[in-house]
Motif scaffolding. Structure first.
Motif, PDB file in Angstrom:
ATOM      1  N   VAL A 138     -75.059  16.915  46.739  1.00  0.00           N
ATOM      2  CA  VAL A 138     -75.020  17.465  48.127  1.00  0.00           C
ATOM      3  C   VAL A 138     -76.015  18.661  48.008  1.00  0.00           C
ATOM      4  N   GLU A 139     -75.945  19.177  47.010  1.00  0.00           N
ATOM      5  CA  GLU A 139     -77.016  20.556  47.161  1.00  0.00           C
ATOM      6  C   GLU A 139     -78.251  19.998  46.940  1.00  0.00           C
ATOM      7  N   THR A 160     -70.327  28.171  44.831  1.00  0.00           N
ATOM      8  CA  THR A 160     -70.860  26.733  44.902  1.00  0.00           C
ATOM      9  C   THR A 160     -69.945  25.871  45.062  1.00  0.00           C
ATOM     10  N   GLY A 204     -77.372  26.195  40.261  1.00  0.00           N
ATOM     11  CA  GLY A 204     -76.572  26.540  41.318  1.00  0.00           C
ATOM     12  C   GLY A 204     -75.119  26.769  40.832  1.00  0.00           C
ATOM     13  N   ASP A 205     -74.870  25.576  40.081  1.00  0.00           N
ATOM     14  CA  ASP A 205     -73.339  25.208  39.476  1.00  0.00           C
ATOM     15  C   ASP A 205     -73.009  26.688  38.716  1.00  0.00           C
ATOM     16  N   ALA A 213     -83.458  18.936  52.626  1.00  0.00           N
ATOM     17  CA  ALA A 213     -83.589  19.347  54.196  1.00  0.00           C
ATOM     18  C   ALA A 213     -84.140  20.686  54.403  1.00  0.00           C
ATOM     19  N   PHE A 253     -79.569  25.773  49.409  1.00  0.00           N
ATOM     20  CA  PHE A 253     -80.144  26.467  50.554  1.00  0.00           C
ATOM     21  C   PHE A 253     -81.139  27.397  49.988  1.00  0.00           C
ATOM     22  N   GLN A 254     -80.916  28.191  48.989  1.00  0.00           N
ATOM     23  CA  GLN A 254     -81.927  29.142  48.227  1.00  0.00           C
ATOM     24  C   GLN A 254     -83.108  28.379  47.931  1.00  0.00           C
ATOM     25  N   ALA A 314     -69.822  23.468  48.625  1.00  0.00           N
ATOM     26  CA  ALA A 314     -70.130  22.274  48.371  1.00  0.00           C
ATOM     27  C   ALA A 314     -68.901  21.383  48.409  1.00  0.00           C
ATOM     28  N   GLY A 371     -76.954  31.246  43.968  1.00  0.00           N
ATOM     29  CA  GLY A 371     -77.966  30.387  44.321  1.00  0.00           C
ATOM     30  C   GLY A 371     -77.454  28.768  44.539  1.00  0.00           C
ATOM     31  N   GLY A 415     -79.429  17.341  48.572  1.00  0.00           N
ATOM     32  CA  GLY A 415     -79.821  17.059  49.880  1.00  0.00           C
ATOM     33  C   GLY A 415     -79.922  18.109  50.804  1.00  0.00           C
ATOM     34  N   VAL A 416     -79.125  19.273  50.629  1.00  0.00           N
ATOM     35  CA  VAL A 416     -79.483  20.718  51.236  1.00  0.00           C
ATOM     36  C   VAL A 416     -80.776  21.201  51.082  1.00  0.00           C
ATOM     37  N   ASP A 432     -74.723  35.927  45.806  1.00  0.00           N
ATOM     38  CA  ASP A 432     -74.982  34.443  46.343  1.00  0.00           C
ATOM     39  C   ASP A 432     -75.665  35.094  47.765  1.00  0.00           C
ATOM     40  N   ASN A 492     -69.564  28.603  38.964  1.00  0.00           N
ATOM     41  CA  ASN A 492     -69.794  29.503  40.165  1.00  0.00           C
ATOM     42  C   ASN A 492     -68.929  29.104  41.401  1.00  0.00           C
ATOM     43  N   TYR A 496     -76.928  13.984  51.857  1.00  0.00           N
ATOM     44  CA  TYR A 496     -75.621  14.837  52.166  1.00  0.00           C
ATOM     45  C   TYR A 496     -74.469  13.928  52.716  1.00  0.00           C
ATOM     46  N   THR A 506     -76.218  22.068  57.236  1.00  0.00           N
ATOM     47  CA  THR A 506     -77.307  21.357  56.900  1.00  0.00           C
ATOM     48  C   THR A 506     -78.090  20.980  58.354  1.00  0.00           C
ATOM     49  N   LEU A 508     -80.600  15.351  54.997  1.00  0.00           N
ATOM     50  CA  LEU A 508     -79.520  15.129  55.269  1.00  0.00           C
ATOM     51  C   LEU A 508     -78.741  14.080  55.258  1.00  0.00           C
ATOM     52  N   VAL A 524     -66.759  23.636  37.847  1.00  0.00           N
ATOM     53  CA  VAL A 524     -68.405  24.392  37.941  1.00  0.00           C
ATOM     54  C   VAL A 524     -67.804  25.844  38.180  1.00  0.00           C
ATOM     55  N   PHE A 564     -78.813  36.989  47.595  1.00  0.00           N
ATOM     56  CA  PHE A 564     -79.929  35.940  47.375  1.00  0.00           C
ATOM     57  C   PHE A 564     -80.348  35.210  48.649  1.00  0.00           C
ATOM     58  N   ILE A 578     -71.096  17.588  43.997  1.00  0.00           N
ATOM     59  CA  ILE A 578     -71.704  19.079  44.269  1.00  0.00           C
ATOM     60  C   ILE A 578     -73.235  18.917  43.956  1.00  0.00           C
TER      61      ILE A 578
END
Lengths: 145, 189
Positions: free
Chosen positions: A114-115, B144, A29-30, A121, A37-38, B148, A34, A117-118, B52, B141, A79, B159, A76, B139, B55, A111
């Motif tokens: 926490v991603e 993101t 995701g970095d 969850a 979440f995705q 975050a 995406g 964690g998301v 994003d 992206n 995060y 969340t 959660l 980062v 998606f 990042i």
């Protein structure tokens, strides 16, 4: 048990790729589209596909309900806990700059955490909602459909 | 030119799907068309370079919410109740819709054109993020990084909303520890 043989075989073939793709979206995701979440949604979709083809009871054997509810809370808390750690490191809540030796790496680690964690969850919440709906007995007859 | 054709086609199908959803009373068909609606919206987001969002729309709107709607549908009736049209009662909602729609269209007249580099969103905070993201976070992206890190509070709230929503569903429709035990209880009644 021999109904939908092709569906069962294809689902079994697809499942590892769906879960692997979810992990790719999670950790990549970095760099690409995406994120947590995705990835969580795709991971849940893998479980739901398994439940649709093999039945909800099979899914509940793989992931018991307690695990689902627990994972929701763990995601959660991961995060929120990352934010608490940065408080203890002397920064603002959810400021990740001191999570590593230099601020840029700290941000990357924060990042990522926490991603994750998301992702946990969301995957657990979506699967739990599906299991809750699917294990409830329908009140209507088949004739009504 | 090609992208305009794609946009027109997607918007055309979007409108047709919305009209079909309005007219159909079979909820199974409505659910499937709602999934199609989300997929078309995801296509539109891709043409706007918002991958994003596209998606998320494809995974959530077209994927999981369709499945959740279908499993909710299994617990309720499959057809909408027949709707009796009373012309007297239609005047107020119709006027409300027309006034709101006219206000929304009037509002779009002041908006900057799509992709306008002088739009406020590109001249204030957007440019700031684009120049700061790599030195601050490393980062690539930006979406993101903003989600975050810069807007970490919002994502934490998001969340929490999903967590609370799942807990609420489990409390409302029940989440028995084991399906077999519940079935035994049903059998003994």
């Amino acid at each position: 048990m021999h109904h939908h043989l092709i569906l069962r075989v294809v689902a079994k073939l697809l499942l590892p790729f769906i879960l692997l793709y979810a992990l790719y979206v999670q950790w990549h995701g970095d760099y690409g589209p995406g994120g947590g979440f995705q990835a969580g949604v795709i991971f849940a979709v893998g479980f739901i596909l398994y439940a649709l083809v093999y039945g909800v009871d099979a899914l509940v054997r793989v992931v018991p309900r307690g695990v689902l509810v627990g994972a929701m809370a763990v995601g959660l808390l991961l995060y929120a806990g990352t934010g608490v750690v940065s408080l203890f490191l002397g920064l603002d809540y959810l400021d990740y700059s001191r999570l590593a030796h230099d601020p840029v790496h700290g941000q990357e680690w924060g990042i990522l955490l926490v991603e994750l964690g998301v992702g946990i969850a969301v995957a657990a919440a979506m699967t739990a909602i599906f299991v809750a709906f699917a294990t409830r007995e329908p009140d209507i007859d088949d004739e009504d459909w | 030119m090609g992208i305009i054709l794609v946009d027109l086609m997607l918007f055309g199908f979007l409108v047709l799907t919305a009209l079909a959803i309005m007219r159909l009373t079979n909820l199974f068909a409505v659910t499937m068309l709602a999934g199609l609606f989300s997929l078309l919206a995801a296509g539109l987001f891709v043409t706007m370079d918002a991958v994003d969002v596209a998606f998320t729309e494809a995974a959530v709107g077209a994927g999981i919410s369709t499945v959740l709607m279908l499993s909710a549908l299994a617990l309720t009736a499959r057809n909408e109740k027949p709707f009796v049209i009373v012309s007297r009662r239609m005047a107020v909602p119709l006027i409300c819709c027309l006034v709101t729609g006219a206000a929304l269209i009037y509002g779009t007249l002041d908006m900057p054109a799509f992709g306008d580099p002088d739009a406020p969103v590109h001249t204030h905070v957007g440019g700031e993020y684009i120049t700061r993201v790599i030195p601050d976070t490393g980062v690539p992206n930006i979406v993101t990084a903003v989600l975050a890190s810069y807007r970490g509070y919002d994502t934490l709230g998001e969340t929490t909303v999903i967590f609370v929503a799942a807990i609420a569903v489990l409390l409302l429709i029940g989440f028995p520890r084991s399906a077999t035990r519940r079935r035994d209880e049903d059998g003994s009644e």
